[in-house]
Each structure stands twice: as structure tokens, then as C-alpha cells.
Design a protein around this motif. Structure first.
Motif, short mmCIF file in Angstrom:
data_model
loop_
_atom_site.label_atom_id
_atom_site.label_comp_id
_atom_site.label_asym_id
_atom_site.label_seq_id
_atom_site.Cartn_x
_atom_site.Cartn_y
_atom_site.Cartn_z
N GLU A 106 0.83 -1.21 0.00
CA GLU A 106 0.00 0.00 0.00
C GLU A 106 0.87 1.26 0.00
OE1 GLU A 106 -3.32 0.64 -0.32
OE2 GLU A 106 -3.36 -1.47 -0.89
N ALA A 107 1.90 1.26 0.84
CA ALA A 107 2.82 2.41 0.87
C ALA A 107 3.53 2.57 -0.47
CB ALA A 107 3.83 2.24 2.01
N ARG A 108 3.94 1.46 -1.05
CA ARG A 108 4.61 1.49 -2.35
C ARG A 108 3.68 2.03 -3.42
NH1 ARG A 108 3.58 -0.97 -7.34
NH2 ARG A 108 5.48 -1.23 -8.50
N ASN A 109 2.43 1.59 -3.43
CA ASN A 109 1.48 2.07 -4.43
C ASN A 109 1.26 3.57 -4.31
OD1 ASN A 109 1.25 -0.47 -5.48
ND2 ASN A 109 -0.68 -0.92 -4.47
N LEU A 110 1.22 4.06 -3.08
CA LEU A 110 1.07 5.50 -2.87
C LEU A 110 2.26 6.26 -3.45
CD1 LEU A 110 -0.42 7.89 -1.48
CD2 LEU A 110 1.07 7.46 0.47
N VAL A 111 3.44 5.72 -3.24
CA VAL A 111 4.66 6.38 -3.70
C VAL A 111 4.80 6.28 -5.22
CG1 VAL A 111 7.19 6.21 -3.64
CG2 VAL A 111 5.89 6.12 -1.52
N VAL A 112 4.54 5.11 -5.78
CA VAL A 112 4.81 4.89 -7.19
C VAL A 112 3.69 5.43 -8.09
CG1 VAL A 112 5.13 3.10 -8.95
CG2 VAL A 112 6.32 2.94 -6.78
N HIS A 113 2.46 5.25 -7.71
CA HIS A 113 1.34 5.60 -8.58
C HIS A 113 0.77 6.97 -8.24
CE1 HIS A 113 1.52 1.64 -10.24
NE2 HIS A 113 1.36 1.09 -9.06
N ALA A 114 1.61 7.97 -8.32
CA ALA A 114 1.19 9.33 -8.00
C ALA A 114 1.96 10.30 -8.87
CB ALA A 114 1.44 9.62 -6.51
N ALA A 115 1.41 11.47 -9.03
CA ALA A 115 2.13 12.56 -9.69
C ALA A 115 3.02 13.20 -8.63
CB ALA A 115 1.15 13.58 -10.25
N TRP A 116 4.20 13.64 -9.02
CA TRP A 116 5.17 14.17 -8.07
C TRP A 116 5.36 15.66 -8.25
CZ3 TRP A 116 7.13 11.69 -4.05
CH2 TRP A 116 7.03 10.31 -4.05
N ARG A 117 5.53 16.33 -7.14
CA ARG A 117 5.91 17.75 -7.14
C ARG A 117 7.06 17.90 -6.14
NH1 ARG A 117 2.86 17.01 -10.56
NH2 ARG A 117 0.97 18.08 -11.12
N PHE A 118 8.16 18.45 -6.63
CA PHE A 118 9.27 18.77 -5.75
C PHE A 118 9.09 20.23 -5.35
CE2 PHE A 118 11.58 15.49 -8.35
CZ PHE A 118 11.57 14.53 -7.36
N GLY A 119 8.47 20.45 -4.22
CA GLY A 119 8.24 21.82 -3.77
C GLY A 119 9.53 22.62 -3.79
N LYS A 120 9.44 23.86 -3.48
CA LYS A 120 10.61 24.74 -3.49
C LYS A 120 11.16 24.91 -2.07
CE LYS A 120 9.93 25.59 -7.86
NZ LYS A 120 10.61 24.80 -8.84
N ASN A 121 11.14 23.80 -1.31
CA ASN A 121 11.49 23.90 0.11
C ASN A 121 12.95 23.54 0.39
OD1 ASN A 121 11.08 21.21 -0.50
ND2 ASN A 121 10.04 20.72 1.40
N ALA A 122 13.85 23.81 -0.50
CA ALA A 122 15.26 23.52 -0.27
C ALA A 122 15.79 24.37 0.88
CB ALA A 122 16.05 23.80 -1.53
N ALA A 123 16.79 23.81 1.52
CA ALA A 123 17.50 24.49 2.61
C ALA A 123 16.65 24.63 3.87
CB ALA A 123 18.04 25.85 2.17
N TYR A 124 15.50 24.00 3.91
CA TYR A 124 14.72 23.97 5.14
C TYR A 124 15.06 22.70 5.89
CZ TYR A 124 12.18 27.90 3.25
OH TYR A 124 11.86 29.12 2.75
N ALA A 125 14.40 22.45 6.98
CA ALA A 125 14.73 21.33 7.84
C ALA A 125 14.75 20.00 7.09
CB ALA A 125 13.74 21.25 9.00
N GLU A 126 13.74 19.74 6.30
CA GLU A 126 13.70 18.48 5.57
C GLU A 126 12.97 18.67 4.25
OE1 GLU A 126 12.93 13.80 6.51
OE2 GLU A 126 11.99 15.29 7.78
N PHE A 127 13.50 18.06 3.22
CA PHE A 127 12.91 18.15 1.89
C PHE A 127 11.77 17.13 1.78
CE2 PHE A 127 12.70 16.57 -2.48
CZ PHE A 127 12.61 17.74 -3.21
#
Length: 190
Positions: A106-127
Motif C-alpha cells: 500500500e505504501a509502495r502504491n502510494l509512492v509509485v502511482h502518483a504525480a510528483w511535485r518537488f516543492g521549493k522547500n530547499a534548505a529547510y529542515a527536511e525536503f
């Protein structure tokens, strides 16, 4: 006149480094998950072999191109048929492993079968990358399901995959070798 690129997947170099770490962890998880699935395939083959199937090609036909859900079904159903060689504690132990596999799937399906967005949150606590999974609900219509996924979370999923691979390998070892108590072997620390 030099032209600046009009599109960049990353906000800056820090953002690129964090996103690339994330993608590496995603790749590691994908490989570990498939290794766990391969352990389920072997478990099916070894159960069939332990019951007298001599023609390995027939077993290969049974497992074919099955994914995690279908392999879980086969492992559980075939193992249940080994009642004469197992007891209730063995059956419960195998069902517990398959429940862990189902949760990981179930966790794998959530990760693999989704559209991805890499927010612009670089240099914050965690990406965090955001998954957007379109869902359809009969009382709400189209509903986007949003989740934040981090590299440490992917590392956790990778470790769970590796642990399940070991447990499945222990299971098929027990199926092939007499004298091993399945529930005991599955309960041993990794």
C-alpha cells in the motif's frame, strides 16, 4: 545575447541536491521492493517443489508476471494447503508476514502511482516531495489525495522491504528443509 533557461525542475542548487537524494532513495526502495517480490516468487516455487512439482517451468507459468498482491494471494493460499506440515502458530506467523507485505505494498502504491511535485522547500529542515493521487469518491466526485514523502521515509520503506525479503527467504528455507519450525524462524531477529 545569452538566453536563460525558461524551465528548471529545481529552484536552485540546494534544491537539486535534495531532490536528487530523494530520487536515489526512491530508486533504492523500488529495487528493495522488487527483491521482496522475488522472494515471494521463490516461496511459491519452493512450496510447489516441496509438494512434488518437478517441472520448474510449470511453476514459472503460475507466478508469471504477477505483482505483489497476486503473489501474496499465492503464498498465503499455497502455504495454507501445507496444513499437514504446519500448525496454527506457523499459519499465524505467515499471515503476519503477508500482512506486513500488504501494508508495504500500500505504501509502495502510494509512492509509485502518483504525480510528483518537488516543492521549493530547499534548505529547510527536511525536503518533502508531494504526491498527488487522483481519487474518485461516489459522494464527493474527484478528490486529490496529497501526501508528503521524504528521503528518510523512503529509507524506512527500503529497510522494511529488506526485512520482509529475509523473512520470506526464511520461510522458503523452512518449506524446503525439514526440522525447522516456521513460526520460530520467522520470529528470529534480523
Amino acid at each position: 545575447m545569452p538566453s536563460k533557461a525558461s524551465f528548471s525542475e529545481f529552484a536552485d542548487d540546494d534544491h537539486r541536491v535534495q531532490a536528487e537524494e530523494f530520487m536515489r532513495e526512491l530508486g533504492r526502495f523500488a529495487i528493495a521492493f522488487e527483491r521482496m517480490c522475488e522472494a515471494m516468487r521463490h516461496t511459491v516455487l519452493y512450496i510447489l517443489q516441496s509438494e512434488g512439482l518437478a517441472h520448474q517451468g510449470l511453476g514459472q507459468v503460475v507466478i508469471g508476471d504477477k505483482g505483489s498482491g497476486e503473489l501474496q494471494l499465492l503464498v498465503g493460499a499455497l502455504f495454507t494447503e501445507l496444513r499437514s506440515r504446519t500448525d496454527a502458530t506457523d499459519q499465524k506467523a505467515v499471515q503476519a508476514v503477508l500482512k506486513e507485505v500488504d501494508s508495504l505494498t500500500e505504501a509502495r502504491n502510494l509512492v509509485v502511482h502518483a504525480a510528483w511535485r518537488f516543492g521549493k522547500n530547499a534548505a529547510y529542515a527536511e525536503f518533502y516531495a508531494n504526491t498527488i493521487r487522483p481519487r474518485t469518491k461516489k459522494t464527493k466526485g474527484a478528490v486529490p489525495e496529497l501526501h508528503g514523502v521524504s528521503a528518510p521515509y523512503l529509507r524506512e520503506l527500503t529497510e522494511r522491504s529488506k526485512a520482509l525479503q529475509v523473512k520470506l527467504q526464511r520461510l522458503h528455507h523452512c518449506v524446503l528443509q525439514s526440522g525447522f519450525k516456521i513460526s520460530v524462524e520467522l520470529a528470529k531477529p534480523l
